[in-house]
Design an enzyme around this catalytic site. Structure first.
Site, PDB file in Angstrom:
ATOM      1  N   TRP A 130      68.196  32.926   8.575  1.00 35.04           N
ATOM      2  CA  TRP A 130      69.005  32.487   9.719  1.00 35.04           C
ATOM      3  C   TRP A 130      69.855  33.668  10.191  1.00 35.04           C
ATOM      4  CZ3 TRP A 130      74.349  30.004   9.179  1.00 35.04           C
ATOM      5  CH2 TRP A 130      74.809  29.553  10.429  1.00 35.04           C
ATOM      6  N   ASP A 211      71.902  27.757   0.070  1.00 36.74           N
ATOM      7  CA  ASP A 211      72.386  27.212   1.336  1.00 36.74           C
ATOM      8  C   ASP A 211      71.679  25.887   1.591  1.00 36.74           C
ATOM      9  OD1 ASP A 211      73.348  26.723   3.827  1.00 36.74           O
ATOM     10  OD2 ASP A 211      72.535  28.516   4.789  1.00 36.74           O
ATOM     11  N   ALA A 213      71.704  23.185   4.113  1.00 34.22           N
ATOM     12  CA  ALA A 213      72.202  22.774   5.430  1.00 34.22           C
ATOM     13  C   ALA A 213      71.433  21.591   6.016  1.00 34.22           C
ATOM     14  CB  ALA A 213      72.143  23.954   6.404  1.00 34.22           C
ATOM     15  N   LYS A 246      74.055  18.591  10.372  1.00 32.82           N
ATOM     16  CA  LYS A 246      72.775  18.025  10.809  1.00 32.82           C
ATOM     17  C   LYS A 246      72.556  16.629  10.232  1.00 32.82           C
ATOM     18  CE  LYS A 246      72.625  22.332  11.744  1.00 32.82           C
ATOM     19  NZ  LYS A 246      72.200  23.463  12.411  1.00 32.82           N
TER      20      LYS A 246
HETATM   21  C1  LMR Z   1      70.679  27.025  14.314  1.00 29.58           C
HETATM   22  O1  LMR Z   1      70.141  27.719  13.457  1.00 29.58           O
HETATM   23  O2  LMR Z   1      70.282  26.949  15.483  1.00 29.58           O
HETATM   24  C2  LMR Z   1      71.879  26.181  13.936  1.00 29.58           C
HETATM   25  O3  LMR Z   1      72.146  26.346  12.587  1.00 29.58           O
HETATM   26  C3  LMR Z   1      73.046  26.387  14.819  1.00 29.58           C
HETATM   27  C4  LMR Z   1      73.688  27.739  14.664  1.00 29.58           C
HETATM   28  O4  LMR Z   1      74.920  27.772  14.522  1.00 29.58           O
HETATM   29  O5  LMR Z   1      73.022  28.770  14.697  1.00 29.58           O
END
Ligand code: LMR
Length: 398
Positions: A130, A211, A213, A246
């Site tokens: 991410w 993590d 999420a 989420k």
């Molecule tokens: C994403 O990956 O789109 C979400 O986790 C929102 C973000 O804050 O990036």
């Protein structure tokens, strides 16, 4: 002093969200930011959350500070949600938990704690990971490196390469792992692979930073925690960052937490004192409203059951959208294999097209996704899937 500041480019995900909102075209499709959407394209407040809000507001008699560690009832409830109702670890004095402003806040608290414990520690993140992991973990001064993770040829995990890379790390390196629903690829470890990773981390004395999420949005609430629970049971130490954005739909309320599993009760106690000190210096105390809602839902049996039902509906819808998208893409683009979308889990998949194709999709068809071709599957709707598949076919053909 301030006139020398550079103007920065927008964040790759949040910038996309703003660009989509500004696009007046009625055909536009938002597959960018990772938020769940229903069949009407909306991100509704969950019913269980609405009910909890009524109850919490009715009972609330004060707005005075809670505590730097946040809402104790939330921290307690999250221990069992994440580690399992029957887990002795959830009640162990080796574990401490603090609430944080979202999963991002939790990741940052964990990074700051690692830096205090071992300033020279290197955090190894999956390639890719991410985008926001990078600033969250490295802006406090920690060094970041990457281990191989995604196999673009299969759309799955490059497991052999991942294991070899982890096996070569010096002891006491930190390994960031996505508990489930890998962001951005949707490629998750199978249970047997988690067992191999756990054995390796133990043997090589590596510290997992997990993590979590998307608990409940992949295979299920318990299934999505399989790897995390295994690592917590088998390793002497672990850090766990959680988010309720989420799975409770509480994005803007910023609800998350950090759990630290230490070798002893005394070490966990010391970690807790460090965490509240770090929090005090960063934001003092986390916001209460969202955490109070989660605590109320998780500790009120009928509401908890209702929330689990809503979460199951969301999960099923994502799986159905995956199947429908894979089928429509197969029909529209017979020369390209999109079957990985069906095998991957959670909200995201890599479409596996070039940045130029992504740009064409946005400019000509108003279909928005990040430049690496990550799509938020939950942003699709049955009625837009055919449009999306035809747009991909046309963008690929150009
Ligand atoms: C994403 O990956 O789109 C979400 O986790 C929102 C973000 O804050 O990036």
């Amino acid at each position: 002093m301030l006139e020398h500041l550079d103007r920065l480019a927008p964040d790759p995900i949040l910038g996309l969200m703003a660009a989509f909102r500004a696009d007046p075209d009625p055909r536009k499709v938002d597959l960018g930011v990772g938020v769940y959407r229903d069949e009407r394209g909306e991100t509704p407040v969950m019913q269980a959350v609405r009910e909890a809000e009524r109850a919490v507001l009715e009972r609330q008699t004060t707005k005075t500070y809670v505590a730097p560690a946040g809402n104790p009832s939330f921290n307690e409830a999250m221990r069992t949600l994440v580690l399992g109702a029957d887990s002795p670890l959830a009640r162990s004095e080796r574990l401490c938990a603090v609430q944080a402003p979202g999963g991002c806040g939790a990741l940052r608290l964990g990074a700051e704690l690692i830096r205090i414990a071992r300033p020279e520690a290197v955090v190894h993140v999956s390639a890719p990971t991410w985008a926001n992991h990078v600033p969250l973990l490295s802006n406090c001064g920690l060094k970041l490196e990457r281990y191989p993770y995604f196999d673009a040829a299969t759309g799955g995990v490059a497991f052999g390469a991942m294991l070899s890379a982890l096996d070569a790390l010096p002891p006491r390196s930190v390994v960031l792992l996505h508990a489930s629903c890998h962001n951005p690829t949707g490629a998750d470890l199978e249970d047997a692979q988690w067992r191999e990773v756990a054995a390796l981390l133990r043997r090589r004395e590596l510290l997992p930073f997990i993590d979590m999420a998307y608990q409940g949005l992949g295979r299920g609430l318990e299934e999505d925690a399989y790897g995390l629970r295994l690592l917590a049971a088998e390793l002497p130490e672990a850090l766990i960052a959680t988010s309720c954005s989420k799975n409770f739909g509480l994005y803007r309320e910023r609800v998350g937490g950090l759990m630290v599993l230490a070798q002893s009760g005394a070490a966990a106690d010391a970690a807790l004192t460090q965490l509240v000190r770090i929090a005090r210096g960063l934001y003092s105390m986390p916001p209460d409203h969202g955490a109070a809602l989660v605590a109320h839902i998780l500790t009120t049996a009928p509401l908890r059951a209702a929330w689990q039902g809503e979460l199951a509906t969301m999960r099923t819808r994502i799986q159905q959208l995956r199947a429908a998208a894979a089928e429509a893409l197969a029909a529209a683009c017979p020369s390209k294999d999109f079957s990985h979308i069906l095998r991957q889990r959670g909200m995201f998949s890599y479409l596996g097209v070039s940045a130029q194709t992504v740009q064409r999709l946005r400019a000509a068809h108003h279909v928005y996704m990040t430049e690496d071709s990550r799509i938020n599957v939950a942003g699709l709707r049955v009625e837009t899937i055919e449009y999306f598949a035809q747009a991909v076919a046309q963008a690929l053909a150009q």
